[in-house]
Write an enzyme that holds these catalytic residues in place. Structure first.
Site, PDB file in Angstrom:
ATOM      1  N   MET A  27       0.855  -1.197   0.000  1.00 46.54           N
ATOM      2  CA  MET A  27       0.000   0.000   0.000  1.00 46.54           C
ATOM      3  C   MET A  27       0.887   1.243   0.000  1.00 46.54           C
ATOM      4  SD  MET A  27      -3.377  -0.921   2.186  1.00 46.54           S
ATOM      5  CE  MET A  27      -2.699  -0.655   3.813  1.00 46.54           C
ATOM      6  N   HIS A  31       8.985   1.033   3.391  1.00 48.92           N
ATOM      7  CA  HIS A  31      10.108   1.057   4.326  1.00 48.92           C
ATOM      8  C   HIS A  31      10.936  -0.197   4.072  1.00 48.92           C
ATOM      9  CE1 HIS A  31       7.776  -1.904   6.469  1.00 48.92           C
ATOM     10  NE2 HIS A  31       6.781  -1.049   6.627  1.00 48.92           N
ATOM     11  N   GLY A  33      11.114  -2.935   5.430  1.00 43.44           N
ATOM     12  CA  GLY A  33      10.386  -4.208   5.477  1.00 43.44           C
ATOM     13  C   GLY A  33       9.864  -4.552   4.084  1.00 43.44           C
ATOM     14  N   HIS A  34       9.195  -3.568   3.435  1.00 35.01           N
ATOM     15  CA  HIS A  34       8.712  -3.822   2.065  1.00 35.01           C
ATOM     16  C   HIS A  34       9.889  -4.117   1.129  1.00 35.01           C
ATOM     17  CE1 HIS A  34       5.583  -0.806   3.513  1.00 35.01           C
ATOM     18  NE2 HIS A  34       4.836  -1.835   3.167  1.00 35.01           N
ATOM     19  N   GLY A 144       5.076  -9.944   4.341  1.00 34.03           N
ATOM     20  CA  GLY A 144       5.861  -9.893   5.571  1.00 34.03           C
ATOM     21  C   GLY A 144       5.218 -10.693   6.695  1.00 34.03           C
TER      22      GLY A 144
HETATM   23  O1  PAF Z   1       0.009  -5.698   3.842  1.00 34.91           O
HETATM   24  C1  PAF Z   1      -0.433  -4.790   3.115  1.00 34.91           C
HETATM   25  O2  PAF Z   1       0.226  -3.781   2.868  1.00 34.91           O
HETATM   26  C2  PAF Z   1      -1.823  -4.929   2.506  1.00 34.91           C
HETATM   27  O3  PAF Z   1      -2.692  -5.539   3.388  1.00 34.91           O
HETATM   28  C3  PAF Z   1      -1.821  -5.635   1.148  1.00 34.91           C
HETATM   29  C4  PAF Z   1      -1.372  -7.085   1.278  1.00 34.91           C
HETATM   30  C5  PAF Z   1      -0.912  -4.906   0.174  1.00 34.91           C
HETATM   31  C6  PAF Z   1      -3.243  -5.647   0.574  1.00 34.91           C
HETATM   32  O4  PAF Z   1      -3.734  -4.364   0.386  1.00 34.91           O
END
Ligand code: PAF
Length: 279
Positions: A27, A31, A33-34, A144
């Site tokens: 979304m 950071h 983590g992503h 994650g």
């Molecule tokens: O973990 C997230 O950021 C959200 O829940 C996801 C998996 C992108 C779905 O909108």
């Protein structure tokens, strides 16, 4: 890196993409983590697709959808820096236009913990992730472990609906002082941030106790609760010690793989954290 905003553009690029295709759904407000998910996908896949979509259907009416941090330019720069090939960044209308009549609804594991506190949240997650899986058709998708229940919910509907994707769970990334990285950490003022360290401290205390042979679920939960309850600004939603598969709460002695998790509010900011342990 190519940035596309429509399903048809994404499908055209996906059709020509080198297999194996890895998807990192986000979304935004990226950071480390992503980015650890992006880097893992980069190592394992020939094509890496990131998605950037603040999904309105997973936010409750009194939650932070409108103020959720958004900085697309920064996010695109980070996706590109860490090797993403394609970013899918649709509008709400592109994803949900045309008055949709279909959602993915889960029972069981999705009704506990976060599901009990945030009614409809996992239906929103499951619906958007199913749509992303159908649009992108990835071979692998990366999530994650910080969102421990979300990961389990996604694995559950992927299994139940026979979606041909391998779901890869990646470790939680923490600040050096233990705070789990979260897009919502930017909301914390200094006092909230200092007190939020009680979450990881509580997890560490319970982990050490379990390693020392403490098995009683209530004693282990109490170690976490004591840490957090000592913080005057903390409001606890739940502290859970549950079976790792079913997320059913333990009473008495814990056995096998367990998940210790919590959700705690500091002002308007709700933080979650967890650790998976084997007794
Ligand atoms: O973990 C997230 O950021 C959200 O829940 C996801 C998996 C992108 C779905 O909108």
């Amino acid at each position: 890196m190519q940035v596309v905003r429509t399903i048809s553009e994404l499908r055209a690029l996906r059709g020509a993409a080198a297999p194996l295709v890895g998807l990192v759904p986000t979304m935004g407000a990226l950071h480390d983590g992503h980015l650890s998910l992006v880097r893992r996908a980069r190592e394992e896949c020939e094509t890496v697709i990131g998605s950037l979509f603040v999904n309105p259907t997973q936010f409750g009416p009194n939650e932070d959808f409108s103020r959720y941090p958004r900085d697309e330019e920064r996010d695109l720069g980070l996706f590109e820096r860490d090797g993403t090939d394609i970013v899918f960044a649709p509008s709400v209308d592109e994803m949900y236009g045309g008055t949709p009549a279909t959602t993915v609804t889960l029972g069981g594991i999705a009704e506990r913990l976060e599901g009990a506190k945030r009614p409809g949240h996992f239906d929103g997650v499951a619906t958007v992730v199913t749509k992303l899986f159908n649009i992108v058709q990835p071979d692998r998708a990366y999530f994650g472990q910080k969102d421990a229940q979300q990961l389990r919910v996604i694995r559950t509907f992927v299994r139940d609906l026979d979606i041909p994707v391998e779901v890869v769970g990646c470790p939680t990334v923490r600040e050096p002082d233990g705070l789990a990285l979260s897009s919502r950490n930017v909301y914390l003022d200094d006092d909230h941030r200092a007190q939020a360290l009680s979450l990881s401290r509580g997890l560490d205390r319970a982990t050490a106790a379990l390693e020392d042979g403490v098995r009683d679920a209530e004693t282990l939960r109490r170690l976490v609760l004591d840490e957090i309850e000592a913080q005057p600004l903390a409001e606890i939603d739940y502290v859970s010690l549950a079976d790792s598969g079913s997320l059913e709460e333990f009473e008495g002695d814990v056995t096998g793989e367990v998940v210790l998790s919590m959700a705690v509010r500091f002002g308007a900011t709700r933080l979650i954290d967890n650790v998976t342990l084997t007794s």
